[in-house]
Design a protein around this motif. Structure first.
Motif, short mmCIF file in Angstrom:
data_model
loop_
_atom_site.label_atom_id
_atom_site.label_comp_id
_atom_site.label_asym_id
_atom_site.label_seq_id
_atom_site.Cartn_x
_atom_site.Cartn_y
_atom_site.Cartn_z
N ARG A 36 3.83 -31.20 -14.19
CA ARG A 36 5.19 -32.10 -14.01
C ARG A 36 4.71 -33.63 -13.83
O ARG A 36 4.89 -34.67 -14.26
CB ARG A 36 5.95 -31.78 -13.01
CG ARG A 36 6.94 -30.65 -13.45
CD ARG A 36 8.12 -30.41 -12.55
NE ARG A 36 7.55 -29.94 -11.05
CZ ARG A 36 8.03 -30.09 -10.03
NH1 ARG A 36 9.36 -30.46 -9.85
NH2 ARG A 36 7.60 -29.83 -8.69
N LEU A 37 3.52 -33.66 -13.27
CA LEU A 37 2.77 -34.88 -12.91
C LEU A 37 1.70 -35.03 -13.87
O LEU A 37 0.69 -34.27 -13.92
CB LEU A 37 2.24 -34.85 -11.53
CG LEU A 37 2.14 -36.36 -10.85
CD1 LEU A 37 1.69 -36.17 -9.23
CD2 LEU A 37 0.77 -36.86 -11.48
N VAL A 38 1.65 -36.31 -14.59
CA VAL A 38 0.66 -36.49 -15.49
C VAL A 38 -0.03 -37.66 -15.03
O VAL A 38 0.63 -38.67 -14.59
CB VAL A 38 1.25 -36.80 -17.00
CG1 VAL A 38 0.14 -37.04 -17.94
CG2 VAL A 38 2.00 -35.76 -17.64
N LEU A 39 -1.24 -37.52 -14.98
CA LEU A 39 -2.26 -38.68 -14.43
C LEU A 39 -2.42 -39.60 -15.68
O LEU A 39 -3.08 -38.91 -16.72
CB LEU A 39 -3.57 -38.29 -14.07
CG LEU A 39 -4.67 -39.44 -13.48
CD1 LEU A 39 -3.98 -40.03 -12.27
CD2 LEU A 39 -5.82 -38.98 -13.13
N GLY A 40 -1.58 -40.82 -15.49
CA GLY A 40 -1.96 -41.81 -16.60
C GLY A 40 -3.07 -42.62 -16.53
O GLY A 40 -3.44 -43.18 -15.19
N LEU A 86 -5.89 -31.32 -6.69
CA LEU A 86 -4.54 -31.24 -6.22
C LEU A 86 -3.69 -30.59 -7.02
O LEU A 86 -2.42 -30.46 -6.99
CB LEU A 86 -4.27 -32.61 -6.29
CG LEU A 86 -4.73 -33.80 -5.18
CD1 LEU A 86 -4.28 -35.04 -5.25
CD2 LEU A 86 -3.89 -33.29 -3.73
N GLY A 87 -4.26 -29.89 -8.21
CA GLY A 87 -3.52 -29.27 -9.07
C GLY A 87 -2.62 -30.05 -10.33
O GLY A 87 -1.90 -29.48 -11.09
N VAL A 88 -3.25 -31.05 -10.38
CA VAL A 88 -2.66 -32.05 -11.62
C VAL A 88 -3.63 -31.84 -12.74
O VAL A 88 -4.64 -32.19 -12.74
CB VAL A 88 -2.72 -33.69 -11.17
CG1 VAL A 88 -2.30 -34.50 -12.10
CG2 VAL A 88 -1.81 -33.91 -9.83
N THR A 89 -3.28 -31.21 -13.74
CA THR A 89 -3.98 -30.78 -15.03
C THR A 89 -3.55 -31.46 -16.17
O THR A 89 -3.96 -31.02 -17.41
CB THR A 89 -3.89 -29.16 -14.95
OG1 THR A 89 -2.61 -28.80 -15.01
CG2 THR A 89 -4.44 -28.58 -13.76
N ALA A 90 -2.76 -32.40 -16.04
CA ALA A 90 -2.21 -33.19 -17.39
C ALA A 90 -2.87 -34.56 -17.03
O ALA A 90 -2.75 -35.38 -16.23
CB ALA A 90 -0.90 -33.20 -17.51
#
Length: 281
Positions: free
Chosen positions: A7-11, A28-32
């Motif tokens: 749900r969280l996308v690193l832009g 942190l589990g941010v994979t987008a």
């Protein structure tokens, strides 16, 4: 490590593209990850491949095409030939095919055209990206629009339906834009909706004057106003993902924490009704 949360996308819009923020995101589990051809002076794809080639396969990666280097800075084009070359170049520079390729701010080239000409131009651009996905240059394609009101004047019901529709999200988006976005994605039969720029480009004084924490249920007093604004942005408009840019691992960790909060959808509906009532008055 935390579980991956798409749900969280690193832009990477204003990012320096340092390896440490990508490493922190994965931890942190941010994979987008979301970028675009013109980011970092049209060097985003190359720099990512140079500094984090081993990390990129661990992300679902989206990028955008539509801007090109020009004699006076970036120029915008929806020319099908240029877009196809841009998609191929993105895959080559990244060293892998992006998962999603988005048409970047199509309204830039549509503004001022007749409805018929705009329909032809947008249709050709969408067909180009749909063909790129069919040909294996990406898995999905979509449209990223900063102002969907300028796209909604085009008849899109007979154009290819985007897999992803990326739009501005959050409390700083006006009711007119929210309504036009909802109507456009319904008529276009768009797949997922992604939000972007939930803080309006910065952490300005607006969050000192406005407290969005009452929109969480139960009200999470342990979360900051920024965290509450981010979490509520998933409902303004309804979106399955929101892209946020930061080079600070601490800030990213705070946003990941906010994902665990529950939004009071009744409060959001009341807020939207109030905006609509104010518009009518």
């Amino acid at each position: 490590m935390h579980g991956a949360d798409p749900r969280l996308v690193l832009g990477l819009h204003r990012s320096r593209h340092h390896r440490d923020i990508l490493t922190a995101a994965l931890e942190l589990g941010v994979t987008a990850l979301d970028t675009a051809a013109p980011y970092l002076g049209f060097r985003s794809h190359l720099v990512l491949a140079e500094t984090a080639a081993d990390l990129l396969p661990k992300f679902t990666l989206s990028t955008k095409v539509g801007y090109f280097p020009g004699t006076e800075g970036a120029e915008h084009s929806l020319d099908p030939g240029r877009l196809r070359v841009a998609v191929e170049k993105a895959a080559r520079e990244l060293g892998r095919e992006p998962d999603t390729v988005l048409l970047h701010n199509p309204e830039r080239s549509l503004t001022g055209l007749s409805p018929a000409d705009a329909h032809v131009l947008l249709g050709g651009a969408c067909t180009t990206l749909a063909d790129a996905a069919r040909d294996g240059l990406c898995q999905n394609w979509g449209v990223a629009s900063w102002d969907s009101r300028l796209v909604s004047v085009v008849r899109v019901d007979d154009l290819p339906s985007p897999d992803v529709f990326m739009v501005r999200a959050g409390f700083l988006v006006g009711i007119d834009l929210l309504d036009d976005t909802a109507a456009l994605r319904d008529v276009w039969r768009a797949g997922e909706t992604w939000g972007m720029s939930p803080f309006g480009g910065g952490h300005g004084k607006v969050w000192e004057e406005f407290d969005p924490r009452p929109f969480l249920r139960p009200q999470h007093g342990n979360l900051s106003r920024i965290q509450a604004a981010f979490r509520t942005a998933f409902h303004l408009p309804s979106a399955s993902a929101v892209a946020v840019g930061t080079d600070n691992p601490g800030h990213l960790a705070q946003l990941v924490q906010a994902l665990g909060a529950e939004v009071d959808t009744a409060a959001v509906s009341q807020y939207l009704r109030a905006l609509d009532s104010h518009r009518q008055n």
